[in-house]
Structure formats: C-alpha cells, structure tokens
Design a protein around this motif. Structure first.
Motif, short mmCIF file in Angstrom:
data_model
loop_
_atom_site.label_atom_id
_atom_site.label_comp_id
_atom_site.label_asym_id
_atom_site.label_seq_id
_atom_site.Cartn_x
_atom_site.Cartn_y
_atom_site.Cartn_z
N ALA A 171 0.78 -1.34 0.01
CA ALA A 171 0.11 -0.05 -0.28
C ALA A 171 0.74 1.16 -0.11
O ALA A 171 1.88 1.39 0.57
CB ALA A 171 -1.10 -0.06 1.26
N ASN A 172 0.36 2.24 -0.81
CA ASN A 172 0.94 3.56 -0.74
C ASN A 172 2.77 3.60 -1.43
O ASN A 172 3.24 4.28 -1.14
CB ASN A 172 1.06 3.93 0.30
CG ASN A 172 -0.23 4.64 0.83
OD1 ASN A 172 -1.12 5.37 0.43
ND2 ASN A 172 -0.86 4.26 2.04
N CYS A 173 2.88 2.17 -2.28
CA CYS A 173 4.14 2.33 -2.77
C CYS A 173 3.70 3.16 -4.39
O CYS A 173 3.18 2.62 -5.34
CB CYS A 173 4.38 0.80 -3.47
SG CYS A 173 5.08 -0.07 -1.76
N ARG A 174 4.02 4.34 -4.26
CA ARG A 174 3.56 5.27 -5.21
C ARG A 174 4.16 5.16 -6.63
O ARG A 174 3.64 5.77 -7.48
CB ARG A 174 3.60 6.86 -4.84
CG ARG A 174 2.57 7.01 -3.36
CD ARG A 174 2.42 8.50 -3.12
NE ARG A 174 2.15 8.58 -1.66
CZ ARG A 174 2.83 9.54 -0.72
NH1 ARG A 174 3.94 10.06 -1.18
NH2 ARG A 174 2.55 9.48 0.29
N SER A 175 5.24 4.51 -6.42
CA SER A 175 6.23 4.47 -7.83
C SER A 175 6.16 2.99 -8.17
O SER A 175 6.60 2.79 -9.34
CB SER A 175 7.82 4.95 -7.47
OG SER A 175 7.78 6.18 -6.96
N LEU A 176 5.31 2.35 -7.58
CA LEU A 176 5.43 0.77 -8.13
C LEU A 176 4.44 0.90 -9.58
O LEU A 176 3.30 1.18 -9.65
CB LEU A 176 4.81 0.00 -7.17
CG LEU A 176 4.50 -1.70 -7.53
CD1 LEU A 176 5.95 -2.11 -7.39
CD2 LEU A 176 3.65 -2.34 -6.47
N LYS A 177 5.36 0.24 -10.62
CA LYS A 177 4.80 0.53 -11.76
C LYS A 177 4.33 -0.81 -12.32
O LYS A 177 3.31 -0.95 -13.17
CB LYS A 177 5.70 0.90 -12.99
CG LYS A 177 6.01 2.71 -12.61
CD LYS A 177 7.24 3.07 -13.62
CE LYS A 177 7.43 4.34 -13.34
NZ LYS A 177 8.66 4.91 -14.47
N GLY A 178 4.91 -1.83 -11.83
CA GLY A 178 4.71 -2.95 -12.33
C GLY A 178 5.01 -4.31 -11.47
O GLY A 178 6.20 -3.89 -10.54
N LEU B 145 0.58 1.91 -10.77
CA LEU B 145 0.15 0.62 -10.97
C LEU B 145 -1.13 0.58 -11.89
O LEU B 145 -2.26 0.64 -11.29
CB LEU B 145 0.10 -0.15 -9.77
CG LEU B 145 -0.12 -1.69 -10.09
CD1 LEU B 145 1.12 -2.42 -10.45
CD2 LEU B 145 -0.36 -2.41 -8.60
N LYS B 146 -0.97 0.20 -13.11
CA LYS B 146 -1.94 0.59 -14.15
C LYS B 146 -2.65 -0.76 -14.48
O LYS B 146 -3.89 -0.73 -14.96
CB LYS B 146 -1.77 1.32 -15.31
CG LYS B 146 -0.96 2.68 -15.02
CD LYS B 146 -1.98 3.58 -14.33
CE LYS B 146 -1.44 4.82 -14.16
NZ LYS B 146 -2.35 5.78 -13.27
#
Length: 335
Positions: free
Chosen positions: A71-78, A99-100
C-alpha cells in the motif's frame, strides 16, 4: 528496518521464508529488493509506503500477500504475481498510483476488499484457468458468489444477471462520476462506493440490502433515488456526502440508523415518512442547510446529537409518540 530512510537495497538470504510485518514500512528510498525462491509470505505492511520502489519480482513459491503489503508504494509501476499465489489480502496494493495493470494467476482463491485501487488501475486480467474469479466490463468478479470484488477506474457493471452483489470497497476511490446499478443487484456491501466520484445514483427495487458506509464520503453525490423498498439499511450510509441535496427514503424503513446523514452539509429538506420509529445518534449532525423537517407521528426515539449543528433549522415539532430524546440532540442549532 521500518522508516530507515537511507536504505536503498535489500537482498534476502536463501532459506528465508517470510518478509515480516512492517519490516520495510516507510523506507522511502528503498528501490531494489531481491527475494529468494524460498519466500512464501509477504506479511502485513511489509513494504507499505516504500515510495520509490518501482518494481519487485515475487518468486514462484509466494502464496500470500498480506494486508497493505504494498500500500502507498506510489512509484510501483509493475509487479508480476507468481503462479503459486493463492491470497491477496485487503489493501495489498491500495493507492499504488502508477500501477495501471494487474494479472491474477490461476490459483488465487482469496482477494480482500480494496486490494486493488479503483482510483488508478486501468486493467485487471485473470488467468483463464482460474475457477474463482473472472473479469467482465472492467470488474473483477468472484464466480461462486456473483460478487464484484474490485473495479478499474473505468468500468460498467454487467447487466446479464451474472452479478448479484457489489462487494466491500469494490468502487472505493473510483473517479467515475456515473455508475448504473442493474436490476440484478440485490446487495450493496459496506464501503462499496466510499469516496467514489459518482454524482447521482439510482438504486433499483431489486436491492434489498445497503450496508454501512456504502456511499460514505461521496462528496460529489447530489441525488439519490430508491426505486423500491430496502430490508437492511446500515449506519453511516450517506455520511459526509457534502453535496447531497435530494433524497427520498425507502418507504418501508422503520429506522434512520446512526450517522446516516452525518455532515451532509447541503441537505436542505428530507421527508421522514410515517412508520419511522427511531432516529439514530448523529443521524443529521452537521446538516447545516437543513431548514425544515417534519417528524412522523410514529416516531418513538431520537438519539444522541441527532440534529446537532443543524444551523438553519428554525422549527421542529416533536410528536406525542416520542418518548425518548437523547442528550445534545439540538446543540448548536443557531437558528
């Protein structure tokens, strides 16, 4: 190691089986994590608020991702979820802004509320061999219970009777301003639309249960229409809906539960129909625009602070049937 702001890289030794609860919580500069294939569990809040962590490889062998683990790993992209995974706990990936997309492996049988953020996620995929979940219209659906578990930031509820329940936090924080609830839906669970961007909602007559806080903090919601009766109506259903102006209560309700309209600052008028016997505590507390109100002759109890801070309320008649009025009921009713 929680809140070790200088920690940038971590590598676990082979043989380690778990990442401990809150182990790297708030490690703002952690951007490299290497996990051995002996790891089976990522525990509660293990990497929560690691704000520069962009990616992580979870080895095959991991079966459980704990509550708020990322949670709140704001830079996690993948993140690639391993085929061994069976459980994704609540809030596991909450508020991961970047995370899209996420793909659910075939063995995942348990997904908790708000595990995936409807605010940011654009695509949810499920392995075709997963017997427990599938996707339709951008909704993640539990097969056996016909329940929407999570949603994308643009989705539509299937209208083919394949869904009967909107699950807890399914649309939490969703930016969508319009959502159509089809007449196959019978239950709206707790927090289902909390902090959602919806502006108006029609609740069809098929819906018989609306649980607590279902629409709490929907600050853009101005109009609600109940098309039929509701058998179960929880506390705080419309609490903090600050622009709510128009609403007619279901005619079969006998109670207005605690905090139902708490801090609905724009609510100017509401009809409390005959048959209502109880108004719960703080039910209308903070309804600053409420200027007129007629209480039914069936009313027996008015709870603590029920009309506190109703600053525009000028006059109210207490019916003879009312035998109990709680403390502070009309405190700070300046008019």
């Amino acid at each position: 190691f929680s809140n070790c702001e200088s920690l940038k890289s971590v590598e676990f030794e082979h043989g380690s089986t778990q990442v401990g609860s809150s182990m790297f919580f708030g490690c703002d500069n952690l951007n490299t994590v290497i996990l051995p294939d002996t790891i089976t569990t990522i525990n509660h809040s293990a990497f929560q608020a690691c704000t520069t962590l962009e990616s992580i490889d979870l080895p095959d062998g991991v079966t459980t991702i704990g509550e708020s683990a990322f949670a709140n790993c704001r830079s996690l992209k993948g993140i690639v979820l391993p085929q061994s995974l069976t459980t994704i706990s609540k809030y596991a990936f909450a508020r991961c802004n970047l995370l899209k997309t996420i793909s659910i492996p075939s063995k995942v049988a348990n997904i908790g509320p708000a595990a995936i953020s409807a605010e940011f996620i654009e695509s949810i995929e499920v392995d075709k061999d997963n017997p427990y979940f599938y996707t339709s219209g951008g909704c993640l659906i539990e097969t056996a219970s016909k329940t929407i578990i999570a949603t994308c930031n643009s989705c539509s509820i299937p209208e083919d009777a394949s869904v009967s329940t909107i699950g807890p936090s399914a649309f939490q924080d969703s930016p969508m301003n319009k959502i159509t609830i089809p007449d196959s839906i019978t239950k709206i669970c707790e927090y289902a639309f909390i902090s959602c961007g919806i502006e108006e909602i029609n609740i069809p007559s098929s819906v018989k249960t609306v649980e607590k806080s279902a629409f709490e903090s929907c600050v853009s919601l101005h109009t609600v229409v109940f098309e039929g009766s509701v058998d179960v109506f929880g506390d705080s259903v419309f609490s903090n809906c600050t622009t709510l102006k128009n609403l007619t209560l279901p005619q079969n309700l006998t109670s207005i539960p605690d905090r139902t309209f708490y801090s609905c600052r724009s609510l100017e008028e509401i009809i409390i129909h005959e048959g209502i016997v109880n108004i719960g505590h703080d039910a209308f507390n903070g309804c600053e625009a409420l200027s007129s109100l007629t209480l039914p002759n069936t009313l027996s109890t008015i709870g603590l602070s029920a009309f506190k801070n109703c600053k525009m309320l000028k006059e109210i008649t207490i019916p003879q049937s009312t035998s109990e009025i709680g403390p502070c009921t009309f405190d700070s009713c300046a008019s």
